[in-house]
Design a protein around this motif. Structure first.
Motif, PDB file in Angstrom:
ATOM      1  N   ASP A 150       0.780  -1.081   0.055  1.00 28.83           N
ATOM      2  CA  ASP A 150       0.119   0.075   0.040  1.00 28.83           C
ATOM      3  C   ASP A 150       0.949   1.261   0.088  1.00 28.83           C
ATOM      4  O   ASP A 150       0.973   1.802   1.002  1.00 28.83           O
ATOM      5  N   PRO A 151       1.383   1.656  -1.092  1.00 29.23           N
ATOM      6  CA  PRO A 151       2.156   2.884  -1.322  1.00 29.23           C
ATOM      7  C   PRO A 151       1.440   4.147  -1.063  1.00 29.23           C
ATOM      8  O   PRO A 151       2.085   5.355  -0.900  1.00 29.23           O
ATOM      9  N   ALA A 152      -0.011   4.306  -1.076  1.00 30.49           N
ATOM     10  CA  ALA A 152      -0.829   5.267  -0.574  1.00 30.49           C
ATOM     11  C   ALA A 152      -0.774   5.799   0.937  1.00 30.49           C
ATOM     12  O   ALA A 152      -1.360   6.803   1.101  1.00 30.49           O
ATOM     13  N   MET A 153      -0.160   4.881   1.702  1.00 36.20           N
ATOM     14  CA  MET A 153      -0.354   5.241   3.155  1.00 36.20           C
ATOM     15  C   MET A 153       0.523   6.296   3.319  1.00 36.20           C
ATOM     16  O   MET A 153       1.727   6.524   2.655  1.00 36.20           O
ATOM     17  N   ASP A 154       0.255   7.435   4.392  1.00 34.76           N
ATOM     18  CA  ASP A 154       1.229   8.780   4.646  1.00 34.76           C
ATOM     19  C   ASP A 154       2.114   8.026   5.397  1.00 34.76           C
ATOM     20  O   ASP A 154       1.760   7.682   6.756  1.00 34.76           O
ATOM     21  N   ASP A 187       7.980   1.048  -2.997  1.00 32.94           N
ATOM     22  CA  ASP A 187       8.553   0.723  -4.045  1.00 32.94           C
ATOM     23  C   ASP A 187      10.088  -0.049  -4.068  1.00 32.94           C
ATOM     24  O   ASP A 187      10.212  -1.047  -4.653  1.00 32.94           O
TER      25      ASP A 187
END
Length: 394
Positions: free
Chosen positions: A173-177, A386
């Motif tokens: 989940d790269p969208a996590m802050d 990534d």
């Protein structure tokens, strides 16, 4: 002649007495001047007893402690070090993780076979579970992977690797802050206060070491940092933190006695950082899990008392990546006690256990913000989804 004989010895006696008195009076002053270049004696921040919910009142005799450096013994005091820049440590940690890529190699070894039978899929599932990915994430990834491979009809290693990378990245989940609050912010009084970071976790996970490494990371990013040694029930914890602080020139607020009130130490650390205009204050807490009620009371009091001076910006949970499901059970307990904002995974030196990143994020709903990949003082870096997935599949 008799008068002169009496007078001269008397005068000489008076002069001699005055000389002796002068030497005695001047001796302390000379010693202080001679020690001007040495580290001064620094009083520690004593933790006065206070009840739950009460703001600590006052400080030990001699005045409330301010922003203080805790010196090491003269024989052990190192010079202030320059921490490794964030960019270079990220490159080094990526390389280290990639070199231990047994997880990705095992996956690709199965997926690159000419024919993938039911036994191969089971082997692949076992590999994911052994990497601590967790049952739920493993089931989802396997179903998606089997469907995509069947629909696309792909068998070459490069295509399968690209597909696997895409699915693993979605799980991470790269969208996590993942940004850390490391700058002063406005409090309820409309005044700027340092970002207060509480660090929690059980003893043995590398919690106190992580606080020191995090301080180094922030110093490398030009942040002014203060440390608070609120783990007052482990005798070596404050000394260990003082050592880390001395190495990078970061002041440490600590109690002067074993078993002092942790909330008072935390409050003093936040107050000292606030008055000094620091950017961040990091508070190390005790890691006892003997009973959840005691842990809840202690951490709740620390957060409540410290936040009277500045709001709590972050609560980071330190987990040992090698403990697997036991680490997840610890995480659940802390998540019930305090509102967590991020996770620090230590001892992630073998990517065979890299799946814990997915499992703990799924379990807690908070992001992994930092990872530790070694014993070196600069072996802590911000987590990059990534780069992490690429290293797993290297």
């Amino acid at each position: 002649m008799t008068d002169q004989t009496w007078f001269l010895p008397a005068v000489l006696g008076v002069v001699l007495v005055l000389l002796v008195v002068g030497v005695v009076l001047l001796a302390p002053r000379r010693r202080r001047r001679g020690q001007a270049g040495a580290p001064p004696h620094v009083p520690t921040a004593q933790a006065p007893e206070s009840g739950v919910g009460e703001e600590p009142e006052g400080a030990p005799e001699g005045g409330r402690p301010g922003l203080v450096d805790v010196p090491l013994p003269e024989t052990a005091a190192p010079s202030v070090e320059g921490p490794e820049p964030v960019a270079s440590r990220l490159v080094r940690l990526r390389d280290r993780l990639a070199r231990s890529g047994s997880f990705g190699q095992a996956l690709l070894g199965v997926l690159a076979r000419d024919h993938i039978g039911e036994g191969d899929w089971e082997e692949l599932e076992d590999t994911l579970l052994a990497a601590d990915l967790g049952v739920g994430p493993t089931t989802e990834l396997m179903e998606s992977l089997r469907t995509r491979v069947r629909v696309l009809g792909t068998r070459d290693a490069d295509s399968v690797r690209a597909l696997l990378r895409e699915l693993l990245l979605a799980q991470v989940d790269p969208a996590m802050d993942r940004a850390l609050a490391d700058s002063p912010s406005l409090g309820a009084d409309d005044e700027l206060h340092p970002a207060t970071v509480l660090v929690v976790g059980v003893n043995g996970t590398g919690k106190t070491t992580t606080v020191g490494k995090l301080a180094r990371l922030l110093v490398a990013s030009d942040r002014d940092v203060v440390l608070g040694a609120a783990d007052t029930f482990r005798a070596a914890a404050a000394d260990q933190l003082a050592t880390w602080g001395s190495r990078v020139g970061v002041p440490v607020i600590r109690a002067d006695r074993y078993g002092a009130d942790p909330a008072s130490v935390a409050f003093e650390a936040v107050r000292a950082a606030d008055e000094a205009g620091a950017d961040v204050v990091i508070v190390d807490t005790a890691g006892r899990l003997q009973n959840k009620a005691g842990l809840m009371d202690e951490l709740g009091k620390i957060a409540r008392v410290a936040s009277r001076r500045a709001p709590i910006a972050e609560t980071l949970l330190v987990l040992d990546a090698t403990t697997g499901q036991n680490g997840l059970r610890q995480a659940r307990v802390f998540a019930e006690v305090v509102p967590l904002t991020g996770i620090v995974l230590t001892k992630l030196d073998g990517s065979a256990k890299g799946g814990i990143v997915v499992a703990v994020q799924r379990e807690l709903g908070v992001p992994v913000k930092f990872v530790g990949l070694g014993e070196g003082p600069d072996d802590l870096a911000p987590f990059e989804p990534d780069a992490f997935v690429d290293a797993l599949l290297a």
